[in-house]
Design an enzyme around this catalytic site. Sequence first.
Site, PDB file in Angstrom:
ATOM      1  N   ASN A 144     -10.453  -3.013   1.536  1.00 55.50           N
ATOM      2  CA  ASN A 144      -9.982  -3.025   0.680  1.00 55.50           C
ATOM      3  C   ASN A 144     -11.014  -2.519  -0.493  1.00 55.50           C
ATOM      4  O   ASN A 144     -12.608  -3.382   0.329  1.00 55.50           O
ATOM      5  CB  ASN A 144      -9.457  -3.970  -0.128  1.00 55.50           C
ATOM      6  CG  ASN A 144      -7.623  -4.397   0.598  1.00 55.50           C
ATOM      7  OD1 ASN A 144      -7.312  -3.429   0.869  1.00 55.50           O
ATOM      8  ND2 ASN A 144      -7.750  -6.162   1.046  1.00 55.50           N
ATOM      9  N   HIS A 201       0.558  -1.513  -0.053  1.00 54.83           N
ATOM     10  CA  HIS A 201      -0.184   0.044   0.039  1.00 54.83           C
ATOM     11  C   HIS A 201       1.043   0.924   0.314  1.00 54.83           C
ATOM     12  O   HIS A 201       0.593   1.798   0.805  1.00 54.83           O
ATOM     13  CB  HIS A 201      -0.992  -0.266   1.254  1.00 54.83           C
ATOM     14  CG  HIS A 201      -2.076  -1.329   1.414  1.00 54.83           C
ATOM     15  ND1 HIS A 201      -3.691  -1.031   0.936  1.00 54.83           N
ATOM     16  CD2 HIS A 201      -1.411  -2.463   2.102  1.00 54.83           C
ATOM     17  CE1 HIS A 201      -3.605  -2.164   0.439  1.00 54.83           C
ATOM     18  NE2 HIS A 201      -2.880  -3.254   1.515  1.00 54.83           N
TER      19      HIS A 201
END
Length: 293
Positions: free
Chosen positions: A134, A56
């Site tokens: 997510n 990320h």
Amino acid sequence: MTEQQRQLTTRQGHPVYDNQSQRTVGERGPATLENYHFLEKISHFDRERIPERVVHARGFVAHGTFEAYGTIGDEPASTYTRAKLFAEKGKQTPVTIRFSTVIGGRDSSEVARDPRGFAVKLKTEDGNWDLVGNNLPVFFIRDAIKFPDVIHALKPDPVTFRQEPNRIFDFMSMTPESMHMLSWLFSPRGIPKGFRFMDGFGVNTYKMVNAEGEAVLVKYHWKTKQGIESLTQEQADAIQATELGSASKDIFEAIERGDHPQWELCVQIMSDDEHPELDFDPLDDTKTWPEDT
Ligand code: HEM
């Protein structure tokens, strides 16, 4: 600025008497370990490069407001939860969201076929509540000990420095529970058009607890009010030929022109006990809960 505000202080807020010299033993002697400010200054300096996150790494932060309905379904929110941010209709709580891709580095493409992070921080009066998420409703793995392995399989090969399908499918084929997430990733939703056009899912199963201490199992879903829009591989390839940050650009420009994106927080709720009627474990993050029961 007042004189007091201009005073350099240590991390604890103590005024710094001397920022340019240390106490030594005698005129030419060694520096003493009591030089607390020196140790702090050097330890700050040693750490001023913040390394890129291992996953990320490419992300974009937006700030906004969460506004409560006061109800969950037809019930007052207090039936299920004592969390104050849900309690009253219209109650507002500051929120910060970090959108991200997962596998690429800080300067990688934002239209990669890759899950998108949807990390939400709600700044409630009782403290921060982080609901990490997510854009896909399930995860590759059930057991967190496999996380380094799945990420290594998806990251560029250390020799060729390219994402190698063999490494990915080697891991996935040995890990049958990953097939569900893999199917989402290679579905038409695998490349979101931008951060505004995707849902967010808490993925894991959480508990809501009411004032009486009664708990229910819950899955959190942030549903985009912009509608889900995705890119084909060809569209993504055309964008990333000239622009790596298309998703950040899209949401930044939308907010700049006052077109504020919105999501609705929805929940699925299940009683916190055994569920022999289900052919899966409701705590398993590789499974979705059916919406028709
Ligand atoms: C299964 C075990 C998991 C492990 C061991 C794991 C590990 C990590 C690590 C190490 C980071 C980087 C943190 C940093 O450097 O700041 C991270 C970030 C993140 N993870 Fe996971 N993760 C797991 C599962 C998940 C799941 C299921 C989701 C989705 C619900 C998720 C969503 C995220 C997001 C959104 C971020 C970025 C947070 C941000 O933007 O600040 N992870 N994870």
